[in-house]
Design a protein around this motif. Structure first.
Motif, PDB file in Angstrom:
ATOM      1  N   VAL A  57      -4.199   5.546  -5.724  1.00  0.00           N
ATOM      2  CA  VAL A  57      -4.427   4.644  -7.160  1.00  0.00           C
ATOM      3  C   VAL A  57      -5.858   4.150  -6.667  1.00  0.00           C
ATOM      4  O   VAL A  57      -6.436   3.826  -7.764  1.00  0.00           O
ATOM      5  CB  VAL A  57      -3.165   3.532  -6.901  1.00  0.00           C
ATOM      6  CG1 VAL A  57      -3.644   2.563  -7.974  1.00  0.00           C
ATOM      7  CG2 VAL A  57      -1.861   4.287  -7.468  1.00  0.00           C
ATOM      8  N   MET A  79      -1.261   6.728   7.045  1.00  0.00           N
ATOM      9  CA  MET A  79      -1.379   6.751   5.407  1.00  0.00           C
ATOM     10  C   MET A  79      -3.017   6.297   5.462  1.00  0.00           C
ATOM     11  O   MET A  79      -3.655   6.844   4.685  1.00  0.00           O
ATOM     12  CB  MET A  79      -0.464   6.119   4.790  1.00  0.00           C
ATOM     13  CG  MET A  79       1.025   6.490   5.019  1.00  0.00           C
ATOM     14  SD  MET A  79       1.301   8.169   4.159  1.00  0.00           S
ATOM     15  CE  MET A  79       1.620   7.741   2.488  1.00  0.00           C
ATOM     16  N   ASN A 123      10.733   0.456  -1.244  1.00  0.00           N
ATOM     17  CA  ASN A 123      10.984   0.576   0.224  1.00  0.00           C
ATOM     18  C   ASN A 123      11.145  -0.656   0.855  1.00  0.00           C
ATOM     19  O   ASN A 123      11.322  -0.759   2.021  1.00  0.00           O
ATOM     20  CB  ASN A 123       9.710   1.294   0.852  1.00  0.00           C
ATOM     21  CG  ASN A 123       9.717   2.699   0.336  1.00  0.00           C
ATOM     22  OD1 ASN A 123      10.362   3.507   0.342  1.00  0.00           O
ATOM     23  ND2 ASN A 123       8.384   2.781  -0.276  1.00  0.00           N
TER      24      ASN A 123
HETATM   25  C1  LIG Z   1       5.413   6.593  -1.515  1.00  0.00           C
HETATM   26  S1  LIG Z   1       3.995   5.644  -0.518  1.00  0.00           S
HETATM   27  C2  LIG Z   1       2.951   5.327  -2.086  1.00  0.00           C
HETATM   28  C3  LIG Z   1       1.451   5.186  -1.753  1.00  0.00           C
HETATM   29  C4  LIG Z   1       0.571   5.279  -2.627  1.00  0.00           C
HETATM   30  N1  LIG Z   1       0.602   3.839  -3.353  1.00  0.00           N
HETATM   31  C5  LIG Z   1       0.545   6.433  -3.814  1.00  0.00           C
HETATM   32  O1  LIG Z   1       0.726   5.965  -5.035  1.00  0.00           O
HETATM   33  O2  LIG Z   1       0.830   7.321  -3.475  1.00  0.00           O
HETATM   34  C6  LIG Z   1       4.582   3.976  -0.110  1.00  0.00           C
HETATM   35  C7  LIG Z   1       3.532   3.314   0.840  1.00  0.00           C
HETATM   36  O3  LIG Z   1       4.168   2.020   0.917  1.00  0.00           O
HETATM   37  C8  LIG Z   1       3.787   1.762   2.287  1.00  0.00           C
HETATM   38  N2  LIG Z   1       4.746   0.457   2.532  1.00  0.00           N
HETATM   39  C9  LIG Z   1       6.094   0.366   2.512  1.00  0.00           C
HETATM   40  N3  LIG Z   1       6.220  -0.895   2.794  1.00  0.00           N
HETATM   41  C10 LIG Z   1       5.611  -1.668   3.024  1.00  0.00           C
HETATM   42  C11 LIG Z   1       5.369  -2.901   3.713  1.00  0.00           C
HETATM   43  N4  LIG Z   1       6.077  -3.823   3.688  1.00  0.00           N
HETATM   44  N5  LIG Z   1       3.892  -3.303   3.712  1.00  0.00           N
HETATM   45  C12 LIG Z   1       2.843  -2.512   3.270  1.00  0.00           C
HETATM   46  N6  LIG Z   1       3.005  -1.216   3.060  1.00  0.00           N
HETATM   47  C13 LIG Z   1       4.297  -0.602   2.973  1.00  0.00           C
HETATM   48  C14 LIG Z   1       4.260   2.834   3.023  1.00  0.00           C
HETATM   49  O4  LIG Z   1       3.449   2.968   4.526  1.00  0.00           O
HETATM   50  C15 LIG Z   1       3.317   4.065   2.360  1.00  0.00           C
HETATM   51  O5  LIG Z   1       2.153   4.320   2.613  1.00  0.00           O
END
Ligand SMILES: C[S@@+](CC[C@H](N)C(=O)[O-])C[C@H]1O[C@@H](n2cnc3c(N)ncnc32)[C@H](O)[C@@H]1O
Length: 229
Positions: A57, A79, A123
């Protein structure tokens, strides 16, 4: 799934996250992110891309709105390492990365023009707390755009997608991510995500006004938008 497990999952699948995404969505995710960027009102200033992951993004924002500076935060160093390598390879400037949990955003109040988050909120159990943080860091008048997976509402698209979602996505996704759980979890978490009206109510509880949802590809993805009034 508990936060430590979610973080470990993204650490485990980071190495091929972009490939998994494109393969399993047949590249439609690129268009979804374009639509998300197209909704951004500001043309200059600072944007927070929360749960920035591998930076898809944020990089799309920098490509289409080069006068916007993006701060990408995520709690998975693996990531972020992919995002950093990609932006270095593509000589992208104006994209700053930091390891942080969305529940405690390390930015001053009223410091950003807009907040984006793609496929991250599902998540996180404390959704209102996270969106309250986004509300805090936004300047008055700024918008939050949250993109998340959904399920087609009805008709043939719903039946076909359900088949793909239950029978094809988990085994193929688990194989591509070399895990035995990541895409089974994806299906469970999409099923458990609140209905639109409940999520829109959570946005309002976090302080947002003018809350609305935009369907993409029959509702397979949705963008929830709210404004700090
Ligand atoms: C499915 S990926 C999406 C990544 C990106 N936004 C995309 O569009 O491809 C979800 C991301 O959310 C991050 N994530 C999940 N819970 C989080 C939290 N509480 N704080 C920060 N990052 C978080 C994960 O580490 C992961 O990189």
């Amino acid at each position: 799934m508990r936060d430590t497990l979610v973080r470990r999952m993204f650490e485990d699948i980071a190495f091929s996250y972009d490939f998994q995404n494109s393969a399993l969505s047949l590249g439609i995710d690129i268009w979804w992110r374009k639509v998300l960027v197209g909704l951004l009102e500001p043309t200059s200033g600072l944007v927070l891309d929360a749960a920035t992951g591998t930076g898809e993004v944020a990089l799309a924002i920098r490509r289409r709105r080069p006068r916007l500076t993006v701060i990408g935060l995520d709690f998975s160093p693996a990531m972020l390492a992919v995002a950093a390598a990609k932006s270095a390879r593509k000589h992208v400037s104006g994209y700053h990365l930091g390891v942080a949990d969305c529940r405690d955003v390390p930015l001053a109040g009223a410091s950003v023009e807009a907040v984006t988050m793609a496929f991250g909120i599902r998540n996180i159990a404390e959704r209102v707390a996270v969106m309250s943080e986004f509300h805090r860091v936004l300047k008055p008048g700024g918008q939050m755009h949250i993109m998340e997976f959904g399920l087609p509402r009805n008709g043939l698209a719903a039946a076909l997608y359900r088949f793909y979602f239950d029978r094809i996505l988990p085994p193929v996704g688990n194989f591509l991510s070399r895990t035995d759980y990541a895409y089974s979890y994806l299906v469970e978490s999409v099923d458990a995500f609140p209905r639109d009206r409940d999520f829109l109510a959570q946005m309002a509880e976090a302080g947002f006004g003018q809350c609305r949802v935009t369907d993409l590809t029959f509702g397979v993805a949705r963008i929830f938008t709210g404004r700090k009034l």
